[in-house]
Scaffold this motif. Structure first.
Motif, PDB file in Angstrom:
ATOM      1  N   ASN A 331       0.807  -1.229   0.000  1.00  0.00           N
ATOM      2  CA  ASN A 331       0.000   0.000   0.000  1.00  0.00           C
ATOM      3  C   ASN A 331       0.839   1.277   0.000  1.00  0.00           C
ATOM      4  OD1 ASN A 331      -2.259  -1.587  -0.042  1.00  0.00           O
ATOM      5  ND2 ASN A 331      -2.820  -1.274   2.093  1.00  0.00           N
ATOM      6  N   PRO A 332       1.820   1.430   0.913  1.00  0.00           N
ATOM      7  CA  PRO A 332       2.611   2.672   0.880  1.00  0.00           C
ATOM      8  C   PRO A 332       3.477   2.789  -0.371  1.00  0.00           C
ATOM      9  CG  PRO A 332       3.515   1.124   2.503  1.00  0.00           C
ATOM     10  CD  PRO A 332       2.197   0.568   2.059  1.00  0.00           C
ATOM     11  N   ILE A 333       3.919   1.656  -0.915  1.00  0.00           N
ATOM     12  CA  ILE A 333       4.718   1.696  -2.153  1.00  0.00           C
ATOM     13  C   ILE A 333       3.862   2.193  -3.310  1.00  0.00           C
ATOM     14  CG2 ILE A 333       5.939   0.293  -3.857  1.00  0.00           C
ATOM     15  CD1 ILE A 333       6.826  -1.532  -1.616  1.00  0.00           C
ATOM     16  N   ILE A 334       2.652   1.645  -3.438  1.00  0.00           N
ATOM     17  CA  ILE A 334       1.759   2.015  -4.548  1.00  0.00           C
ATOM     18  C   ILE A 334       1.395   3.492  -4.487  1.00  0.00           C
ATOM     19  CG2 ILE A 334      -0.546   1.658  -5.520  1.00  0.00           C
ATOM     20  CD1 ILE A 334      -0.264  -1.299  -4.594  1.00  0.00           C
ATOM     21  N   TYR A 335       0.989   3.961  -3.293  1.00  0.00           N
ATOM     22  CA  TYR A 335       0.608   5.374  -3.169  1.00  0.00           C
ATOM     23  C   TYR A 335       1.824   6.289  -3.269  1.00  0.00           C
ATOM     24  CZ  TYR A 335      -4.383   5.289  -2.452  1.00  0.00           C
ATOM     25  OH  TYR A 335      -5.730   5.186  -2.667  1.00  0.00           O
ATOM     26  N   GLY A 336       2.964   5.827  -2.752  1.00  0.00           N
ATOM     27  CA  GLY A 336       4.175   6.637  -2.826  1.00  0.00           C
ATOM     28  C   GLY A 336       4.669   6.804  -4.246  1.00  0.00           C
ATOM     29  N   MET A 337       4.621   5.725  -5.024  1.00  0.00           N
ATOM     30  CA  MET A 337       5.109   5.776  -6.408  1.00  0.00           C
ATOM     31  C   MET A 337       4.154   6.546  -7.319  1.00  0.00           C
ATOM     32  SD  MET A 337       8.039   4.278  -6.510  1.00  0.00           S
ATOM     33  CE  MET A 337       8.275   3.944  -8.257  1.00  0.00           C
ATOM     34  N   GLN A 338       2.855   6.449  -7.057  1.00  0.00           N
ATOM     35  CA  GLN A 338       1.865   7.082  -7.937  1.00  0.00           C
ATOM     36  C   GLN A 338       1.627   8.553  -7.609  1.00  0.00           C
ATOM     37  OE1 GLN A 338       0.182   5.926 -10.637  1.00  0.00           O
ATOM     38  NE2 GLN A 338       1.381   4.043 -10.571  1.00  0.00           N
ATOM     39  N   SER A 339       2.004   8.972  -6.400  1.00  0.00           N
ATOM     40  CA  SER A 339       1.718  10.341  -5.980  1.00  0.00           C
ATOM     41  C   SER A 339       2.818  11.295  -6.429  1.00  0.00           C
ATOM     42  CB  SER A 339       1.567  10.399  -4.447  1.00  0.00           C
ATOM     43  OG  SER A 339       1.565  11.733  -4.011  1.00  0.00           O
ATOM     44  N   LYS A 340       2.454  12.261  -7.243  1.00  0.00           N
ATOM     45  CA  LYS A 340       3.428  13.255  -7.712  1.00  0.00           C
ATOM     46  C   LYS A 340       3.926  14.089  -6.541  1.00  0.00           C
ATOM     47  CE  LYS A 340       1.888  16.743 -10.105  1.00  0.00           C
ATOM     48  NZ  LYS A 340       1.311  17.508 -11.235  1.00  0.00           N
TER      49      LYS A 340
END
Length: 359
Positions: A331-340
């Motif tokens: 979860n933190p990887i997905i949101y971290g990578m996708q969030s500009k």
């Protein structure tokens, strides 16, 4: 069939008292806990029945001596990553004012839930891996508390993702009024609703279980949960089964239904809109949310499917552990990578550190 029971070595008074005949049920379970609650019996089947014991024994992962430390290392590294990644994202959101947006504030609920759910399972599981089976014991009230937190974790994972789906729909379907609708007051209401609904539903679930007396001490699970707890009883568990099934059906129906409705409406908005910027933003933010939901959903579905096949008991144990580890780590990887915004924050931090080192 009727079986007469006598406790060996009991006093004359106790021996007379315990000369009772117990009618065996259709599956061979002895239902006399209301009368014989303080005593323990060893039956002809050699299964030991201990009534209302406050010490329970947990199942263990079936790992060889050679692979025990490899499994231990994998779980402890996974746990440390989950704590650092989720806590780091939450701190980052509160520190950086540019991240004070409803989407990220709601994601902090997911991070807090992942930390809570993993912290109540993985540390104890690590200790149990190093212990012999006879020492994998847990107190009854500690077990009930662990089961409550685990079911809160499971339920809140769905409810938080449901309110995050609502946030995405408002952002894409009604962008001009987004700030007015998703105010701080609305965020507080949605957050309280997500956690409050889970608290009430799980409270009733465990409340129906703790009312039962217990005639067994061995739990067929790596960690405490409602089903493993009520199966310790020799009483009628029909109500528990009905509520548990209803709870699961309602939760999954509401969860899946909200996703289908939300993403159907978002798709309609994107297809009817000629705004390429809006469509690009919708694709990016919705794909992130949907991916997180699907990871959580299929991780849970695998456990439910394996539960129907007793021959895959070891696979079910592994799936139960991964159900906590995989979503919490990804979860933190997905949101971290996708969030500009998050990527920009780390870029600024990296650049400032590089400047300081060069100077």
């Amino acid at each position: 069939m009727v079986e007469c029971l006598r406790q060996e070595g009991a006093s004359h008074h106790s021996r007379d008292l315990l000369k009772i005949c117990v009618k065996m049920g259709p599956v061979g379970e002895d239902r006399f806990s209301d009368f014989l609650h303080p005593y323990s019996f060893s039956f002809r089947s050699e299964e030991i029945y201990t009534f209302n014991s406050f010490t329970l024994q947990l199942e263990s992962l079936n790992v060889s001596e050679e692979s025990r430390y490899a499994v231990f290392l994998f779980i402890i590294l996974s746990y440390l990553f989950i704590i650092v990644a989720n806590f780091g994202i939450a701190v980052l959101v509160f520190v950086d004012r540019s991240l004070h947006q409803p989407m990220y504030l709601l994601f902090c609920n997911l991070s807090a839930n992942d930390v809570l759910g993993n912290s109540v399972v993985l540390p104890r599981l690590l200790l149990d891996i190093l212990r012999p089976p006879s020492e994998r014991l847990i107190g009854y009230y500690e077990c009930v508390l662990q089961a409550f937190i685990i079911h809160m974790f499971n339920t809140t994972s769905h409810t938080v993702l449901m309110i995050m789906a609502f946030d995405r729909y408002v952002a894409i379907g009604n962008p001009l009024r987004y700030s007015a609708i998703m105010s701080n007051k609305m965020l507080a209401k949605l957050t309280a609703g997500a956690w409050g609904a889970a608290f009430v539903l799980v409270g009733i679930l465990l409340g129906l279980t703790v009312r039962l007396s217990r005639c067994r001490t061995f739990m067929q699970s790596l960690y405490c949960n409602n089903a493993a707890l009520f199966l310790l009883s020799c009483e009628n568990i029909f109500i528990n089964n009905v509520y548990g099934l209803t709870f699961t059906v309602v939760l999954f129906t509401a969860s899946i239904g909200s996703m289908v409705v939300t993403y159907t409406k978002i798709t309609v908005v994107c297809l009817t809109s000629k705004n390429k910027t809006l469509n690009s933003k919708a694709l990016k933010t919705c794909s992130t949310h949907l991916l997180v939901y699907l990871i959580m959903f299929f991780s849970g579905i695998i456990i439910i499917i394996l539960h129907r096949y007793p021959q895959y008991s070891e696979e079910k144990k592994i799936a139960a552990v991964l159900y906590h580890i995989i979503p919490g780590a990804l979860n933190p990887i997905i949101y971290g990578m996708q969030s500009k915004e998050i990527r920009k924050y780390f870029s600024r931090m990296f650049y400032s550190n590089k400047v300081l080192m060069s100077s």
